[in-house]
Structures are given as structure tokens and as C-alpha cells.
Design a protein around this motif. Structure first.
Motif, short mmCIF file in Angstrom:
data_model
loop_
_atom_site.label_atom_id
_atom_site.label_comp_id
_atom_site.label_asym_id
_atom_site.label_seq_id
_atom_site.Cartn_x
_atom_site.Cartn_y
_atom_site.Cartn_z
N LYS A 127 -5.72 7.62 -7.35
CA LYS A 127 -5.68 9.06 -7.04
C LYS A 127 -7.03 9.57 -6.52
O LYS A 127 -7.14 10.74 -6.15
CB LYS A 127 -5.30 9.85 -8.28
N THR A 128 -8.06 8.73 -6.48
CA THR A 128 -9.39 9.15 -6.04
C THR A 128 -9.34 9.77 -4.65
O THR A 128 -8.77 9.18 -3.72
CB THR A 128 -10.35 7.95 -6.03
N PRO A 129 -9.92 10.95 -4.45
CA PRO A 129 -9.90 11.58 -3.13
C PRO A 129 -10.55 10.70 -2.07
O PRO A 129 -11.56 10.04 -2.32
CB PRO A 129 -10.71 12.88 -3.36
N LYS A 130 -9.98 10.71 -0.87
CA LYS A 130 -10.45 9.85 0.22
C LYS A 130 -11.91 10.09 0.61
O LYS A 130 -12.60 9.14 0.99
CB LYS A 130 -9.55 10.02 1.43
N PRO A 131 -12.43 11.33 0.55
CA PRO A 131 -13.84 11.50 0.91
C PRO A 131 -14.80 10.67 0.05
O PRO A 131 -15.77 10.12 0.56
CB PRO A 131 -14.07 13.01 0.72
N ASP A 137 -19.68 2.01 0.23
CA ASP A 137 -19.61 0.80 1.04
C ASP A 137 -18.33 0.04 0.74
O ASP A 137 -17.70 -0.53 1.63
CB ASP A 137 -20.81 -0.11 0.76
N LYS A 138 -17.97 0.00 -0.54
CA LYS A 138 -16.73 -0.64 -0.96
C LYS A 138 -16.19 0.14 -2.14
O LYS A 138 -16.94 0.55 -3.02
CB LYS A 138 -16.96 -2.10 -1.35
N PHE A 139 -14.87 0.33 -2.15
CA PHE A 139 -14.24 1.05 -3.25
C PHE A 139 -13.13 0.18 -3.84
O PHE A 139 -12.28 -0.33 -3.12
CB PHE A 139 -13.66 2.38 -2.79
N ILE A 140 -13.17 0.01 -5.16
CA ILE A 140 -12.20 -0.84 -5.86
C ILE A 140 -11.34 0.04 -6.75
O ILE A 140 -11.85 0.79 -7.59
CB ILE A 140 -12.92 -1.91 -6.72
N TYR A 141 -10.04 -0.05 -6.57
CA TYR A 141 -9.12 0.71 -7.42
C TYR A 141 -9.00 0.01 -8.77
O TYR A 141 -8.73 -1.19 -8.83
CB TYR A 141 -7.76 0.86 -6.74
N THR A 142 -9.18 0.77 -9.83
CA THR A 142 -9.19 0.17 -11.17
C THR A 142 -7.83 -0.38 -11.57
O THR A 142 -7.76 -1.25 -12.44
CB THR A 142 -9.69 1.18 -12.21
N GLU A 143 -6.76 0.09 -10.96
CA GLU A 143 -5.45 -0.48 -11.25
C GLU A 143 -5.41 -1.97 -10.90
O GLU A 143 -4.72 -2.76 -11.54
CB GLU A 143 -4.35 0.25 -10.47
N ASN A 144 -6.16 -2.35 -9.86
CA ASN A 144 -6.20 -3.76 -9.47
C ASN A 144 -6.95 -4.62 -10.48
O ASN A 144 -6.74 -5.84 -10.56
CB ASN A 144 -6.87 -3.92 -8.10
N LEU A 145 -7.85 -4.00 -11.24
CA LEU A 145 -8.65 -4.75 -12.21
C LEU A 145 -7.85 -5.06 -13.47
O LEU A 145 -8.11 -6.07 -14.13
CB LEU A 145 -9.90 -3.96 -12.58
N THR A 146 -6.93 -4.20 -13.81
CA THR A 146 -6.19 -4.37 -15.07
C THR A 146 -4.80 -4.94 -14.87
O THR A 146 -4.12 -5.25 -15.84
CB THR A 146 -6.07 -3.02 -15.79
N ARG A 147 -4.37 -5.10 -13.60
CA ARG A 147 -3.04 -5.67 -13.35
C ARG A 147 -3.04 -7.13 -13.76
O ARG A 147 -3.95 -7.89 -13.38
CB ARG A 147 -2.70 -5.52 -11.87
N PRO A 148 -2.06 -7.59 -14.54
CA PRO A 148 -2.07 -8.98 -15.02
C PRO A 148 -1.89 -9.98 -13.89
O PRO A 148 -1.17 -9.72 -12.93
CB PRO A 148 -0.87 -9.03 -15.98
N LEU A 149 -2.58 -11.12 -14.02
CA LEU A 149 -2.46 -12.19 -13.05
C LEU A 149 -1.30 -13.10 -13.42
O LEU A 149 -1.05 -13.38 -14.59
CB LEU A 149 -3.75 -13.02 -13.01
N ASP A 208 -11.80 0.93 0.92
CA ASP A 208 -10.87 0.62 -0.16
C ASP A 208 -9.94 -0.54 0.17
O ASP A 208 -9.00 -0.81 -0.58
CB ASP A 208 -10.05 1.86 -0.53
N PHE A 209 -10.22 -1.25 1.28
CA PHE A 209 -9.38 -2.41 1.58
C PHE A 209 -9.57 -3.48 0.52
O PHE A 209 -10.69 -3.84 0.16
CB PHE A 209 -9.71 -3.01 2.96
N ASP A 210 -8.46 -3.99 0.02
CA ASP A 210 -8.50 -5.00 -1.04
C ASP A 210 -7.18 -5.76 -0.97
O ASP A 210 -6.11 -5.14 -1.01
CB ASP A 210 -8.66 -4.31 -2.41
N SER A 211 -7.25 -7.07 -0.86
CA SER A 211 -6.01 -7.86 -0.78
C SER A 211 -5.14 -7.65 -2.02
O SER A 211 -3.92 -7.79 -1.96
CB SER A 211 -6.35 -9.35 -0.60
N ARG A 212 -5.78 -7.27 -3.13
CA ARG A 212 -5.01 -7.02 -4.36
C ARG A 212 -4.12 -5.79 -4.23
O ARG A 212 -3.15 -5.65 -4.98
CB ARG A 212 -5.97 -6.88 -5.54
#
Length: 251
Positions: A127-131, A137-149, A208-212
Motif C-alpha cells: 500500500k506504500t504510496p508511489k512517490p 533506489d530500490k523498494f522491497i515490499y514486505t509481503e515478499n519477505l514473509t511469504r513462505p517459500l 519496486d521491481f522484484d521477481s518475487r
């Protein structure tokens, strides 16, 4: 700019705006970009709202920074974090900052840090605002960090997809266009591009590009899933490691 494990980073967490459940995965992600020489979490620790954070602070050696909520509806925590960030910037000791928040109030801070030649890694919810995302330089969505592998049939780690995607991904998808433009920008006269360069271009154009985001742990896995690129693994010039090249299969 120093990158990787030798980069000195300052990790600043807006505890009012982040969840304690992400902290272990967050620190594991930060290690990819450098070493956090400063780890601070900001909030009003006198109340009960941040109770879940307190055990994590001790376990992960994160310094709590107290900021009283003087007025209802006003976020004094943001101001304290911004002031500290500028103080740390002026010491000249750091190569980059990790800002953990989904709050757009840190947009100008991220831009100011980058103006000084430091790298800024943002961490926040989708939900982080796009600005704010674009200011990093790089933005990581925290949902990707906690999603189970999970595990693929070949035994490789894969990520559960956050949203439904066609399989294989269709060429008219906006993702394919992004990939094709990056490959074209990085390609040599024969049309082959170094995958690491493609990844750098993608992140530069889309922080915010992330293959995850698309259910794949690695960029090479994502590109292979599109079925519109060829991948070629080659030995590096020193012969000690393998490097991946990619080419668009379009005529």
C-alpha cells in the motif's frame, strides 16, 4: 558507491508503521545490500501499542528511540526519524540507508539522501504510496519477505505468487514489455545481454521491481517463465563462476 557486504548502512524503522513479524526476514534482506552498522526503531515505547516490538528489539540488537506522541493525529515519530537520518548523513560514515515504513512522509528524506550520493533502500507494504517508492533506489515490499517459500519439482526455491498470472505469461503483459526494454537496452550487437545488467536497469527504472512480485525467487526464473527469452549460462572471464545472458526471441 559501495554495494554489497562492504557497504555501511543505517537501518531506521518506523515502528508505528511496520510490523514486528517482518524483522528477521527484513534483516536477512538487508544483508544483501550491506552491513547495518546502525539499527534503530522509532516509536512511543511507553504505551502498549508497540508491545510486540519489544522482544524483537532485544533479540536483534535494535536500539529503541523514544518519541512521545505529544498531540493526537500528529506523527512525531516521523520527525524524529528524519532528524536522526540527517544527523547520520552528515557524519559521512554511511554508504546507504534502509528506511522501513509505508508512510509517504519519508519521500523527501529518501530524495535528499540520494542527492547526497547515498543509496536508499525502502521497505514497506504494498500500500506504500508511489512517490516514496520512486524516491528510493530500490523498494522491497514486505509481503515478499514473509511469504513462505516452496520447492519446485527440480528442488529450487520458489515463492508463492501474490496474485494470479497466466502460465506461461503472455507477451502482451506489461511485465513482458518492461523486460524486453531492459534486455534491449543492455544487449550487445548479437542481442545478448548480461542478466545482472538487465536487473540493474529494471531496478533503476522501476525501484519496486522484484521477481518475487510475480511468484519467482530469482530474475532468471521469472524470465524463463515468460517463454519469450532465451537464457544462456556461460563461464565468467576468470572461469571461477557462471554468468547468465539473456536474449529476446522476437524476430
Amino acid at each position: 558507491m559501495i554495494e554489497g557486504s562492504t557497504a555501511k548502512l543505517a537501518l531506521l524503522i518506523d515502528a508505528d508503521n511496520a510490523q514486528p513479524a517482518i524483522i528477521e526476514a527484513l534483516l536477512a534482506e538487508v544483508v544483501k545490500y550491506g552491513t547495518a552498522h546502525v539499527k534503530r526503531a522509532y516509536g512511543d515505547w511507553t504505551g502498549t501499542r508497540l508491545q510486540g516490538w519489544k522482544g524483537q528489539l532485544l533479540a536483534q540488537s535494535i536500539q529503541p528511540v523514544q518519541q512521545f506522541a505529544y498531540t493526537s493525529g500528529k506523527n512525531a515519530t516521523d520527525a524524529a526519524m528524519i532528524i536522526d537520518a540527517m544527523d547520520l548523513l552528515y557524519t559521512g560514515r554511511f554508504d546507504g540507508f534502509c528506511l522501513v515504513s509505508s508512510d509517504s512522509d519519508f519521500t523527501r528524506l529518501a530524495a535528499r539522501l540520494r542527492e547526497s550520493g547515498l543509496r536508499v533502500y525502502g521497505f514497506g507494504e504494498s500500500k506504500t504510496p508511489k512517490p516514496f517508492v520512486a524516491a528510493c533506489d530500490k523498494f522491497i515490499y514486505t509481503e515478499n519477505l514473509t511469504r513462505p517459500l516452496g520447492r519446485s519439482a527440480e528442488g529450487d526455491a520458489v515463492v508463492a505468487a501474490p496474485r494470479a498470472l497466466p502460465a506461461p505469461l503472455m507477451a502482451e503483459d506489461a511485465l513482458i514489455t518492461q523486460l524486453q526494454r531492459a534486455v534491449e537496452a543492455a544487449s550487445d550487437e548479437d542481442g545478448w545481454a548480461l542478466l545482472s545488467t538487465v536487473g540493474h536497469i529494471l531496478t533503476s527504472q522501476h525501484p519496486d521491481f522484484d521477481s518475487r512480485n510475480y511468484g519467482h525467487a530469482k530474475l532468471s526464473d521469472l524470465i524463463a517463465a515468460t517463454s519469450v527469452f532465451a537464457l544462456d549460462r556461460r563461464q565468467s572471464d576468470d572461469g571461477k563462476s557462471a554468468v547468465v545472458h539473456v536474449r529476446d526471441l522476437r524476430p
